[in-house]
Design a protein around this motif. Structure first.
Motif, PDB file in Angstrom:
ATOM      1  N   GLY A 138      38.433  90.619  66.180  1.00  8.41           N
ATOM      2  CA  GLY A 138      38.267  89.312  65.575  1.00  8.41           C
ATOM      3  C   GLY A 138      36.996  88.591  65.976  1.00  8.41           C
ATOM      4  N   GLU A 139      36.065  89.326  66.589  1.00  4.90           N
ATOM      5  CA  GLU A 139      34.783  88.739  66.988  1.00  4.90           C
ATOM      6  C   GLU A 139      33.702  89.117  65.977  1.00  4.90           C
ATOM      7  OE1 GLU A 139      34.526  86.728  69.580  1.00  4.90           O
ATOM      8  OE2 GLU A 139      36.630  87.035  70.155  1.00  4.90           O
ATOM      9  N   LEU A 140      32.697  88.280  65.838  1.00  8.13           N
ATOM     10  CA  LEU A 140      31.589  88.608  64.950  1.00  8.13           C
ATOM     11  C   LEU A 140      30.883  89.868  65.430  1.00  8.13           C
ATOM     12  CD1 LEU A 140      30.102  85.053  64.366  1.00  8.13           C
ATOM     13  CD2 LEU A 140      31.391  86.404  62.723  1.00  8.13           C
ATOM     14  N   ALA A 168      34.658  83.138  57.306  1.00 10.44           N
ATOM     15  CA  ALA A 168      33.627  82.133  57.039  1.00 10.44           C
ATOM     16  C   ALA A 168      33.602  81.061  58.114  1.00 10.44           C
ATOM     17  CB  ALA A 168      33.856  81.511  55.662  1.00 10.44           C
ATOM     18  N   ILE A 169      34.767  80.595  58.523  1.00  6.78           N
ATOM     19  CA  ILE A 169      34.838  79.558  59.556  1.00  6.78           C
ATOM     20  C   ILE A 169      34.261  80.080  60.871  1.00  6.78           C
ATOM     21  CG2 ILE A 169      36.460  78.253  61.001  1.00  6.78           C
ATOM     22  CD1 ILE A 169      38.200  77.980  58.413  1.00  6.78           C
ATOM     23  N   ALA A 170      34.627  81.303  61.235  1.00  9.34           N
ATOM     24  CA  ALA A 170      34.095  81.893  62.473  1.00  9.34           C
ATOM     25  C   ALA A 170      32.580  82.038  62.395  1.00  9.34           C
ATOM     26  CB  ALA A 170      34.750  83.245  62.730  1.00  9.34           C
ATOM     27  N   LEU A 171      32.073  82.450  61.225  1.00  6.32           N
ATOM     28  CA  LEU A 171      30.641  82.653  61.080  1.00  6.32           C
ATOM     29  C   LEU A 171      29.879  81.330  61.165  1.00  6.32           C
ATOM     30  CD1 LEU A 171      28.819  85.097  58.781  1.00  6.32           C
ATOM     31  CD2 LEU A 171      28.130  82.705  58.725  1.00  6.32           C
ATOM     32  N   VAL A 172      30.360  80.301  60.477  1.00  5.81           N
ATOM     33  CA  VAL A 172      29.669  79.007  60.506  1.00  5.81           C
ATOM     34  C   VAL A 172      29.673  78.436  61.912  1.00  5.81           C
ATOM     35  CG1 VAL A 172      29.720  76.624  59.664  1.00  5.81           C
ATOM     36  CG2 VAL A 172      30.126  78.512  58.078  1.00  5.81           C
ATOM     37  N   ASP A 173      30.793  78.570  62.601  1.00  9.32           N
ATOM     38  CA  ASP A 173      30.904  78.048  63.958  1.00  9.32           C
ATOM     39  C   ASP A 173      29.853  78.669  64.874  1.00  9.32           C
ATOM     40  OD1 ASP A 173      31.935  76.575  66.054  1.00  9.32           O
ATOM     41  OD2 ASP A 173      33.541  77.998  66.488  1.00  9.32           O
ATOM     42  N   THR A 204      33.822  72.184  56.544  1.00  8.37           N
ATOM     43  CA  THR A 204      32.835  71.117  56.305  1.00  8.37           C
ATOM     44  C   THR A 204      32.579  70.327  57.581  1.00  8.37           C
ATOM     45  OG1 THR A 204      34.579  69.644  55.432  1.00  8.37           O
ATOM     46  CG2 THR A 204      33.286  70.923  53.838  1.00  8.37           C
ATOM     47  N   ASP A 205      33.593  70.166  58.421  1.00  9.63           N
ATOM     48  CA  ASP A 205      33.378  69.503  59.713  1.00  9.63           C
ATOM     49  C   ASP A 205      32.403  70.291  60.580  1.00  9.63           C
ATOM     50  OD1 ASP A 205      35.062  67.400  59.096  1.00  9.63           O
ATOM     51  OD2 ASP A 205      36.771  68.176  60.240  1.00  9.63           O
ATOM     52  N   LEU A 206      32.352  71.617  60.376  1.00 11.91           N
ATOM     53  CA  LEU A 206      31.418  72.460  61.126  1.00 11.91           C
ATOM     54  C   LEU A 206      29.998  72.394  60.557  1.00 11.91           C
ATOM     55  CD1 LEU A 206      33.631  75.631  61.687  1.00 11.91           C
ATOM     56  CD2 LEU A 206      32.837  74.035  63.443  1.00 11.91           C
ATOM     57  N   GLY A 207      29.849  71.807  59.374  1.00  9.65           N
ATOM     58  CA  GLY A 207      28.520  71.642  58.809  1.00  9.65           C
ATOM     59  C   GLY A 207      28.283  72.309  57.470  1.00  9.65           C
TER      60      GLY A 207
END
Length: 292
Positions: A138-140, A168-173, A204-207
């Motif tokens: 589960g890691e990038l 997507a959330i993991a990647l943006v973070d 969206t909170d992540l940017g």
């Protein structure tokens, strides 16, 4: 004042940006070439269009159109298997052609191959695992991190494309910590993505910025969304965190410009204030792609 009369639509099209459309040449039938799409957008007074291809880069093609037509066409590359998947060398290469955006895998993404109900691409007829940005833990992946570093180095926008919401959330973070500044979440209402409002707020909170696609209201996309769904999503995240685009180009649907005008009209008819529509079709795209 909210109105869907032709004057209001025309005014909102003036200076607008369609951040996602598909043009010929390509592997699938398209209404417009790069050149005819640019000329149509220019005739309607738009500020820019962004063209995507599932197989190869569009940045060099966009450069040719800008020189020939005198209109801003932006392009990039989709990291599907035909360009080596999560290949940072492809990102570095396309940056030499003034690329603007790097889309994560689309029709060869593992999430797409596992969850897309419409079998319309040749890749889906083969037994392939598909591309994921996450490893078994589960890691990038190392390849994904290298891609993000290249994107940050060149100051490019990230398109989340057909990655699952969790990917997507993991990647943006992670990407924000590596210096990537702008993200677009393509068609979050697509049936193979189906973001919840909580997931929309999280990303969206992540940017990131949500990219609503009018194509999701079509039979081609299984009528995945209604205009009311778009309105509810805008209410959930705010118009400052969304853009309205078409994902147009497929000959099974009306031409992209017609879809763009319909999208604006439908949102106005649904009660979305003109100022909010303007934010989503003009202000946010110009900010994301650094257009004046």
């Amino acid at each position: 004042m909210t109105s869907s009369d032709s004057g209001s639509i025309d005014q909102l099209v003036q200076g607008a940006v369609d951040t996602h459309m598909h043009t010929a040449p390509g592997a699938f039938p398209r209404h417009d070439t790069d050149f005819s799409a640019a000329r149509t957008a220019k005739e309607h007074g738009m500020r820019a269009i962004v063209t995507k291809n599932h197989h190869f880069e569009t940045a060099s093609r966009a450069q040719n159109v800008r020189d020939e037509v005198g209109f801003t066409v932006l392009g990039g590359i989709t990291l599907n298997e035909w360009v080596g998947g999560l290949n940072h060398h492809a990102v570095d290469g396309v940056a030499n052609f003034d690329a603007d955006i790097v889309w994560m895998p689309s029709i060869t993404a593992a999430n797409h191959l596992e969850n897309a109900a419409v079998q319309m691409f040749e890749t889906e007829e083969q037994e392939k695992a598909g591309i994921s940005v996450l490893d078994e833990d589960g890691e990038l992946t190392i390849e994904t991190l290298a891609v993000l570093d290249s994107i940050a180095e060149h100051g490019l926008v990230v398109g989340l494309s057909h990655l699952s919401p969790e990917e997507a959330i993991a990647l943006v973070d992670e990407a924000t910590s590596r210096g990537v500044e702008e993200f677009l979440v393509q068609h979050p209402h697509a049936e193979f993505l189906d973001y919840s409002h909580d997931q929309m707020r999280t990303i969206t909170d992540l940017g990131a910025t949500l990219e609503f696609h009018y194509i999701c209201t079509s039979e081609m996309m299984g009528n995945a969304a209604t205009v009311d769904d778009f309105v509810a999503a805008v209410d959930a995240v705010g118009p400052e965190n969304a853009v309205m685009a078409t994902d147009g180009g497929a000959t099974a649907n009306p031409p992209a410009m017609e879809q763009f005008e319909s999208f604006i009209g439908d949102m106005l008819d649904a009660g979305v204030p003109e100022a909010d529509v303007e934010t989503m079709v003009k202000d946010n795209p110009k900010r994301i792609f650094d257009l004046d």
